[in-house]
Design a protein around this motif. Structure first.
Motif, PDB file in Angstrom:
ATOM      1  N   ARG A  38       0.834  -1.209   0.000  1.00 52.18           N
ATOM      2  CA  ARG A  38       0.000   0.000   0.000  1.00 52.18           C
ATOM      3  C   ARG A  38       0.866   1.256   0.000  1.00 52.18           C
ATOM      4  O   ARG A  38       0.571   2.228  -0.704  1.00 52.18           O
ATOM      5  N   ILE A  39       1.945   1.243   0.767  1.00 52.93           N
ATOM      6  CA  ILE A  39       2.865   2.385   0.779  1.00 52.93           C
ATOM      7  C   ILE A  39       3.509   2.547  -0.593  1.00 52.93           C
ATOM      8  O   ILE A  39       3.623   3.662  -1.106  1.00 52.93           O
ATOM      9  N   HIS A  40       3.907   1.436  -1.201  1.00 52.71           N
ATOM     10  CA  HIS A  40       4.540   1.486  -2.522  1.00 52.71           C
ATOM     11  C   HIS A  40       3.598   2.106  -3.556  1.00 52.71           C
ATOM     12  O   HIS A  40       4.007   2.956  -4.358  1.00 52.71           O
ATOM     13  N   ILE A  41       2.350   1.709  -3.544  1.00 53.49           N
ATOM     14  CA  ILE A  41       1.351   2.279  -4.460  1.00 53.49           C
ATOM     15  C   ILE A  41       1.189   3.774  -4.198  1.00 53.49           C
ATOM     16  O   ILE A  41       1.122   4.579  -5.128  1.00 53.49           O
ATOM     17  N   PHE A  42       1.144   4.153  -2.931  1.00 54.57           N
ATOM     18  CA  PHE A  42       1.033   5.570  -2.555  1.00 54.57           C
ATOM     19  C   PHE A  42       2.224   6.363  -3.100  1.00 54.57           C
ATOM     20  O   PHE A  42       2.050   7.446  -3.662  1.00 54.57           O
ATOM     21  N   LEU A  43       3.429   5.822  -2.927  1.00 57.30           N
ATOM     22  CA  LEU A  43       4.615   6.507  -3.432  1.00 57.30           C
ATOM     23  C   LEU A  43       4.558   6.656  -4.950  1.00 57.30           C
ATOM     24  O   LEU A  43       4.866   7.734  -5.488  1.00 57.30           O
ATOM     25  N   ASN A  44       4.173   5.587  -5.647  1.00 54.03           N
ATOM     26  CA  ASN A  44       4.055   5.654  -7.106  1.00 54.03           C
ATOM     27  C   ASN A  44       3.039   6.702  -7.530  1.00 54.03           C
ATOM     28  O   ASN A  44       3.264   7.433  -8.498  1.00 54.03           O
ATOM     29  N   ALA A  61      -1.936   9.912   7.003  1.00 57.31           N
ATOM     30  CA  ALA A  61      -3.070  10.835   7.011  1.00 57.31           C
ATOM     31  C   ALA A  61      -4.105  10.456   5.961  1.00 57.31           C
ATOM     32  O   ALA A  61      -5.305  10.671   6.156  1.00 57.31           O
ATOM     33  N   ASP A  62      -3.658   9.875   4.857  1.00 55.77           N
ATOM     34  CA  ASP A  62      -4.526   9.560   3.734  1.00 55.77           C
ATOM     35  C   ASP A  62      -5.114   8.153   3.809  1.00 55.77           C
ATOM     36  O   ASP A  62      -6.057   7.832   3.097  1.00 55.77           O
ATOM     37  N   SER A  63      -4.572   7.312   4.674  1.00 51.32           N
ATOM     38  CA  SER A  63      -4.929   5.904   4.691  1.00 51.32           C
ATOM     39  C   SER A  63      -5.620   5.526   5.993  1.00 51.32           C
ATOM     40  O   SER A  63      -5.537   6.221   6.989  1.00 51.32           O
ATOM     41  N   ASN A  64      -6.238   4.376   5.940  1.00 46.15           N
ATOM     42  CA  ASN A  64      -6.860   3.808   7.122  1.00 46.15           C
ATOM     43  C   ASN A  64      -5.937   2.722   7.649  1.00 46.15           C
ATOM     44  O   ASN A  64      -6.138   1.552   7.396  1.00 46.15           O
ATOM     45  N   VAL A  65      -4.902   3.132   8.394  1.00 47.61           N
ATOM     46  CA  VAL A  65      -3.938   2.189   8.934  1.00 47.61           C
ATOM     47  C   VAL A  65      -4.231   2.001  10.405  1.00 47.61           C
ATOM     48  O   VAL A  65      -4.306   2.966  11.166  1.00 47.61           O
TER      49      VAL A  65
END
Length: 69
Positions: A38-44, A61-65
Motif C-alpha cells: 500500500r505504501i509502494h502504491i502511494f509513493l508511485n 493521514a490519507d490511509s486507514n492504517v
C-alpha cells in the motif's frame, strides 16, 4: 546515523528479510507485505519510489492504517 537514500523496493525487501531471519510467522510477514505494498502504491501515485518522513506522514493521514499496523 548515516542518511542513505534507498528505493522503497530495496527497503521493503531488506526489512522483510530481516523479519524472516528473526523467525516472524508467515501470517505476520503477510500483514507487513500488504502494508508495504500500500505504501509502494502511494509513493508511485506521488511520482516517486523514495520513502521520506513527509510521505510517510502523508500516507498515514490519507490511509486507514490500524494503530496495530
Amino acid at each position: 546515523m548515516r542518511n542513505t537514500i534507498l528505493p522503497f523496493d530495496e527497503l521493503m525487501k531488506a526489512v522483510l528479510e530481516q523479519l524472516k531471519s528473526q523467525k516472524y510467522m508467515d501470517s505476520t510477514l503477510t500483514v507487513y507485505r500488504r502494508t508495504y505494498n500500500r505504501i509502494h502504491i502511494f509513493l508511485n501515485h506521488h511520482g516517486t519510489d523514495i520513502y521520506t518522513h513527509e510521505l510517510g506522514k502523508a500516507f498515514l493521514a490519507d490511509s486507514n492504517v490500524s494503530k496495530y499496523s
